[in-house]
Write a protein that holds these residues in place. Sequence first.
Motif, PDB file in Angstrom:
ATOM      1  N   VAL A  50       1.493  10.698   1.198  1.00 35.79           N
ATOM      2  CA  VAL A  50       2.902  10.382   1.320  1.00 35.79           C
ATOM      3  C   VAL A  50       3.570  11.536   2.337  1.00 35.79           C
ATOM      4  N   SER A  51       3.224  12.717   2.305  1.00 34.08           N
ATOM      5  CA  SER A  51       3.494  13.745   3.245  1.00 34.08           C
ATOM      6  C   SER A  51       3.537  13.245   4.671  1.00 34.08           C
ATOM      7  N   ILE A  52       2.246  12.928   4.884  1.00 31.23           N
ATOM      8  CA  ILE A  52       1.997  12.605   6.400  1.00 31.23           C
ATOM      9  C   ILE A  52       2.499  11.312   6.835  1.00 31.23           C
ATOM     10  N   ALA A  53       2.634  10.449   5.931  1.00 29.77           N
ATOM     11  CA  ALA A  53       3.242   9.076   6.235  1.00 29.77           C
ATOM     12  C   ALA A  53       4.882   9.408   6.464  1.00 29.77           C
ATOM     13  N   LYS A  54       5.327  10.219   5.839  1.00 29.59           N
ATOM     14  CA  LYS A  54       6.852  10.587   5.903  1.00 29.59           C
ATOM     15  C   LYS A  54       6.893  11.262   7.284  1.00 29.59           C
ATOM     16  N   SER A  55       6.119  12.052   7.726  1.00 24.77           N
ATOM     17  CA  SER A  55       6.398  12.859   8.953  1.00 24.77           C
ATOM     18  C   SER A  55       6.119  12.057  10.155  1.00 24.77           C
ATOM     19  N   ASN A  56       5.449  10.875   9.961  1.00 30.16           N
ATOM     20  CA  ASN A  56       5.074   9.772  11.112  1.00 30.16           C
ATOM     21  C   ASN A  56       6.110   8.600  10.848  1.00 30.16           C
ATOM     22  N   HIS A  57       6.991   8.746  10.173  1.00 26.00           N
ATOM     23  CA  HIS A  57       7.719   7.338   9.873  1.00 26.00           C
ATOM     24  C   HIS A  57       7.105   6.100   9.336  1.00 26.00           C
ATOM     25  N   ALA A  58       6.118   6.498   8.918  1.00 25.37           N
ATOM     26  CA  ALA A  58       5.015   5.469   8.573  1.00 25.37           C
ATOM     27  C   ALA A  58       5.108   4.542   7.079  1.00 25.37           C
ATOM     28  N   ILE A  59       4.583   3.311   7.142  1.00 31.85           N
ATOM     29  CA  ILE A  59       4.527   2.434   5.904  1.00 31.85           C
ATOM     30  C   ILE A  59       3.230   2.875   5.102  1.00 31.85           C
ATOM     31  N   ILE A  60       3.141   2.694   3.777  1.00 26.40           N
ATOM     32  CA  ILE A  60       2.043   2.890   2.969  1.00 26.40           C
ATOM     33  C   ILE A  60       1.899   1.759   2.301  1.00 26.40           C
ATOM     34  N   CYS A  61       0.619   1.005   2.681  1.00 25.18           N
ATOM     35  CA  CYS A  61       0.142  -0.434   1.885  1.00 25.18           C
ATOM     36  C   CYS A  61      -1.117   0.097   1.232  1.00 25.18           C
ATOM     37  N   PHE A  62      -1.144  -0.285  -0.165  1.00 24.72           N
ATOM     38  CA  PHE A  62      -2.316   0.141  -0.913  1.00 24.72           C
ATOM     39  C   PHE A  62      -2.951  -0.982  -1.849  1.00 24.72           C
ATOM     40  N   THR A  63      -4.267  -0.753  -1.951  1.00 28.68           N
ATOM     41  CA  THR A  63      -4.773  -1.376  -3.197  1.00 28.68           C
ATOM     42  C   THR A  63      -5.529  -0.265  -3.961  1.00 28.68           C
ATOM     43  N   LEU A  64      -4.792   0.155  -4.981  1.00 27.35           N
ATOM     44  CA  LEU A  64      -5.283   1.032  -6.255  1.00 27.35           C
ATOM     45  C   LEU A  64      -5.227   0.203  -7.557  1.00 27.35           C
ATOM     46  N   VAL A  65      -6.285   0.007  -8.271  1.00 30.39           N
ATOM     47  CA  VAL A  65      -6.423  -0.693  -9.507  1.00 30.39           C
ATOM     48  C   VAL A  65      -6.016   0.007 -10.623  1.00 30.39           C
ATOM     49  N   LYS A  66      -6.288   1.379 -10.762  1.00 34.34           N
ATOM     50  CA  LYS A  66      -5.856   2.081 -11.972  1.00 34.34           C
ATOM     51  C   LYS A  66      -4.230   2.422 -11.913  1.00 34.34           C
ATOM     52  N   ASP A  86       2.460  -2.435  -2.685  1.00 36.12           N
ATOM     53  CA  ASP A  86       1.408  -2.714  -3.576  1.00 36.12           C
ATOM     54  C   ASP A  86       0.996  -4.009  -3.369  1.00 36.12           C
ATOM     55  N   ILE A  87      -0.262  -4.183  -2.790  1.00 36.16           N
ATOM     56  CA  ILE A  87      -0.978  -5.399  -2.461  1.00 36.16           C
ATOM     57  C   ILE A  87      -1.523  -6.302  -3.534  1.00 36.16           C
ATOM     58  N   ILE A  88      -2.214  -5.464  -4.270  1.00 35.97           N
ATOM     59  CA  ILE A  88      -3.013  -6.039  -5.398  1.00 35.97           C
ATOM     60  C   ILE A  88      -2.371  -5.904  -6.904  1.00 35.97           C
ATOM     61  N   GLY A  89      -1.524  -4.779  -7.158  1.00 34.67           N
ATOM     62  CA  GLY A  89      -0.910  -4.492  -8.228  1.00 34.67           C
ATOM     63  C   GLY A  89      -0.422  -5.581  -9.049  1.00 34.67           C
ATOM     64  N   PRO A  90       0.642  -6.068  -8.325  1.00 30.37           N
ATOM     65  CA  PRO A  90       1.721  -7.166  -9.051  1.00 30.37           C
ATOM     66  C   PRO A  90       0.729  -8.438  -9.279  1.00 30.37           C
ATOM     67  N   LEU A  91      -0.229  -8.737  -8.526  1.00 30.39           N
ATOM     68  CA  LEU A  91      -0.993  -9.917  -8.900  1.00 30.39           C
ATOM     69  C   LEU A  91      -1.869  -9.549 -10.342  1.00 30.39           C
ATOM     70  N   ILE A  92      -2.445  -8.462 -10.180  1.00 34.55           N
ATOM     71  CA  ILE A  92      -3.160  -7.989 -11.333  1.00 34.55           C
ATOM     72  C   ILE A  92      -2.382  -8.014 -12.957  1.00 34.55           C
ATOM     73  N   ASP A  93      -1.148  -7.564 -12.582  1.00 35.36           N
ATOM     74  CA  ASP A  93      -0.149  -7.628 -13.472  1.00 35.36           C
ATOM     75  C   ASP A  93       0.331  -8.998 -14.046  1.00 35.36           C
ATOM     76  N   GLN A  94       0.390  -9.885 -13.006  1.00 38.29           N
ATOM     77  CA  GLN A  94       0.651 -11.366 -13.229  1.00 38.29           C
ATOM     78  C   GLN A  94      -0.625 -11.967 -14.009  1.00 38.29           C
ATOM     79  N   ILE A  95      -1.649 -11.844 -13.512  1.00 39.38           N
ATOM     80  CA  ILE A  95      -2.796 -12.467 -14.121  1.00 39.38           C
ATOM     81  C   ILE A  95      -2.865 -12.032 -15.642  1.00 39.38           C
ATOM     82  N   GLN A  96      -2.392 -10.716 -16.134  1.00 40.56           N
ATOM     83  CA  GLN A  96      -2.697 -10.181 -17.238  1.00 40.56           C
ATOM     84  C   GLN A  96      -1.614 -10.700 -18.197  1.00 40.56           C
TER      85      GLN A  96
END
Length: 269
Positions: A50-66, A86-96
């Motif tokens: 997050v710190s590095i992304a902030k300094s580079n004006h970057a976006i973070i896309c992630f797949t974290l299942v926990k 969040d690429i995968i989280g909302p879909l996991i939640d929807q399936i659940q």
Amino acid sequence: MSNQIVYVVSDSVGETAELVVRAAMGQFTFAPDIRRVPYVEDTGTLKEVVSIAKSNHAIICFTLVKPEMRQYLIEKAADEGVQVYDIIGPLIDQIQASTGATPRYEPGIVRQLDEDYFKKIEAIEFAVKYDDGRDPRGILKADIVLIGISRTSKTPLSQYLAHKRLKVANVPLVPEVDPPEELFRVPKHKCFGLKISPEKLNNIRRERLKTLGLSDGAVYANINRIKEEIEHFERVVGRIGCQVIDVSSKAVEESANVILNAVQNNRMF
């Protein structure tokens, strides 16, 4: 805009996330700058990203299942004004929510499935390549070697076991042809003889001849010829000392289970 930096964060390899990001960024004319951060297991790494992304004006896309990791990244990014997706989280939640099932929350499941799939394909291709004794070199490469006379279900059994990710070679036995020498160099626990009663085989071969438009009185279906082949089979398996399975009244699945159980028992010792 010349480019856009995107950090792809994953608790596994990150291939899934990167593919999605590339597909989305392909819709724009600027060059994507995708930087993968795989195998993330702790919040310290997420805080650093997050710190590095902030300094580079970057976006973070992630797949974290926990869930706790997902929530931490979302909250930390919000605190720092960093955009996250969040690429995968909302879909996991929807399936659940839709099924009522509880997710496993195990990283790397897709990769495990991919590896399993390719092992299966490799085993199927092996079974085709070394079917019906067409190349004796496969005998020593195989996990399992099936031997038997014609019409004892060697090929369908080979394919069934291949779908269980076992590399199987099968060898037909004919009295007039010497078995390949490789057959006697295989550890006997890898070799399985397929035995059948003369009467059962006689019926099978007669029906086979009929489907081919041939007379069921051919030598191929002659009971004395069949007994001669079975005697030859018994001499060969006796020399090898391998396990023999009577397939006279067994479905392919039943014969396969006998072999799979034997394989499992051998792995335990």
